[in-house]
Design a protein around this motif. Sequence first.
Motif, short mmCIF file in Angstrom:
data_model
loop_
_atom_site.label_atom_id
_atom_site.label_comp_id
_atom_site.label_asym_id
_atom_site.label_seq_id
_atom_site.Cartn_x
_atom_site.Cartn_y
_atom_site.Cartn_z
N ASN A 194 29.37 11.46 25.33
CA ASN A 194 29.19 10.23 26.09
C ASN A 194 30.50 9.47 26.23
OD1 ASN A 194 26.46 10.71 26.43
ND2 ASN A 194 25.85 9.50 24.66
N MET A 195 31.29 9.44 25.16
CA MET A 195 32.58 8.77 25.21
C MET A 195 33.52 9.49 26.16
SD MET A 195 35.08 7.77 22.04
CE MET A 195 36.62 6.87 22.31
N LYS A 196 33.50 10.81 26.12
CA LYS A 196 34.35 11.60 27.02
C LYS A 196 33.96 11.33 28.48
CE LYS A 196 33.46 15.84 27.96
NZ LYS A 196 33.20 17.29 27.90
N GLU A 197 32.67 11.25 28.75
CA GLU A 197 32.21 11.02 30.13
C GLU A 197 32.59 9.63 30.62
OE1 GLU A 197 28.02 11.15 32.69
OE2 GLU A 197 28.07 11.73 30.58
N SER A 198 32.46 8.61 29.76
CA SER A 198 32.79 7.25 30.17
C SER A 198 34.29 7.08 30.41
CB SER A 198 32.33 6.26 29.11
OG SER A 198 33.00 6.47 27.88
N LEU A 199 35.12 7.85 29.69
CA LEU A 199 36.57 7.77 29.86
C LEU A 199 37.09 8.70 30.96
CD1 LEU A 199 37.70 7.68 26.12
CD2 LEU A 199 38.00 5.84 27.78
N GLY A 200 36.30 9.69 31.29
CA GLY A 200 36.76 10.71 32.22
C GLY A 200 37.48 11.83 31.52
N GLY A 201 37.59 11.74 30.21
CA GLY A 201 38.28 12.76 29.42
C GLY A 201 39.11 12.13 28.31
N PHE A 202 39.32 12.87 27.24
CA PHE A 202 40.16 12.40 26.13
C PHE A 202 41.63 12.70 26.42
CE2 PHE A 202 36.08 13.38 23.93
CZ PHE A 202 35.79 12.08 23.54
N VAL A 203 42.50 11.84 25.92
CA VAL A 203 43.94 12.05 26.07
C VAL A 203 44.61 12.26 24.71
CG1 VAL A 203 44.08 10.75 28.22
CG2 VAL A 203 44.38 9.55 26.04
N SER A 204 43.87 12.03 23.63
CA SER A 204 44.43 12.19 22.29
C SER A 204 43.30 12.46 21.31
CB SER A 204 45.20 10.93 21.87
OG SER A 204 45.59 11.00 20.51
N MET A 205 43.57 13.32 20.33
CA MET A 205 42.58 13.58 19.29
C MET A 205 42.40 12.38 18.38
SD MET A 205 41.14 16.48 19.76
CE MET A 205 40.30 16.70 18.19
N ASP A 206 43.35 11.44 18.43
CA ASP A 206 43.19 10.21 17.65
C ASP A 206 41.99 9.40 18.10
OD1 ASP A 206 45.42 10.82 16.15
OD2 ASP A 206 46.79 9.62 17.38
N GLN A 207 41.51 9.64 19.31
CA GLN A 207 40.34 8.93 19.81
C GLN A 207 39.07 9.30 19.05
OE1 GLN A 207 41.46 10.11 24.00
NE2 GLN A 207 40.68 8.06 24.45
#
Length: 298
Positions: A194-207
């Motif tokens: 769900n977080m990936k979808e709301s952001l459009g994708g992750f840019v860092s594993m720190d997320q």
Amino acid sequence: MDLKNIRSYFKFSKEQSAGVFFLFVIMLVLQLGYFFVDGNSVKENGLDKQKWLAIQSEFDALKNDRSSVSYKKYSFNPNFITDYKGYKLGMSVQEIDRLLAYRKENKYVNSAKEFQNVTQISDSLLNVIAPLFKFPDWVKDKKEHKEYVDYKNKPFIKFDKKEKAVLADINKATQEDLIKVYGIGEVISKRILNMKESLGGFVSMDQMNEVWGLSPEVIDNLNSHFKIESNSSLKKIDINNASLKEISRFIYFKYPLSKEIITYRSMNGDFKNIEDLIKIKGFPVEKANIIALYLDFN
């Protein structure tokens, strides 16, 4: 006394005799009325008393039933004890504060003994509340798998070459892929997706640190299975032209901060880089490097 004189007292005229008769009738009616009215009230009082006795017996029965009810005690994760919950358990303010301070460091207790070491509660209180502790399944599994293995009696195996794990792109991972990671279940995997979808994708594993419920151990497991590859399809926010509604949809920008961004932009012109955004009050500076990857300053 002369008898004739006495008789003179009882001589009445016709009108006087009629008056005495009516007076007698009135007294008789009043006496009968008083008797019947009072009798009815006695009966009514008797009925009311019976009703109250019946109600009282019902109350007594309910009271006895309530005293025999055994309330079920539910298990809970001691890492998320609130001030009120700790007070109800019998913990002191200092003991609760120690646990809350420990949690602010993003640390978790994984056993009753560790809980006692952090909070410094007494042994007697620990014996009472410890049976109610419920830790995540992955903590239990981790303890069960930590069994001693005697390698002395094991044949020595020589590996010519260490096999290197192949990391997959977490932006392409499915729920089934995530569940394969030790410590991640159906609920946590859905939060990540769900977080990936709301952001459009992750840019860092720190997320992954921002996903609620992920412990440091599980995050380490994720890092050993996944990585971030270049995401050319990531749709960035045009920070210099986006509307208030568009900016507030970004999970790192709450509505009050979005209003501050619009106000600052209207008064100072376009943003040139992330350093301009950091100047705004309430901006999450610690996440600036990640936020910058989602913004377009052209």
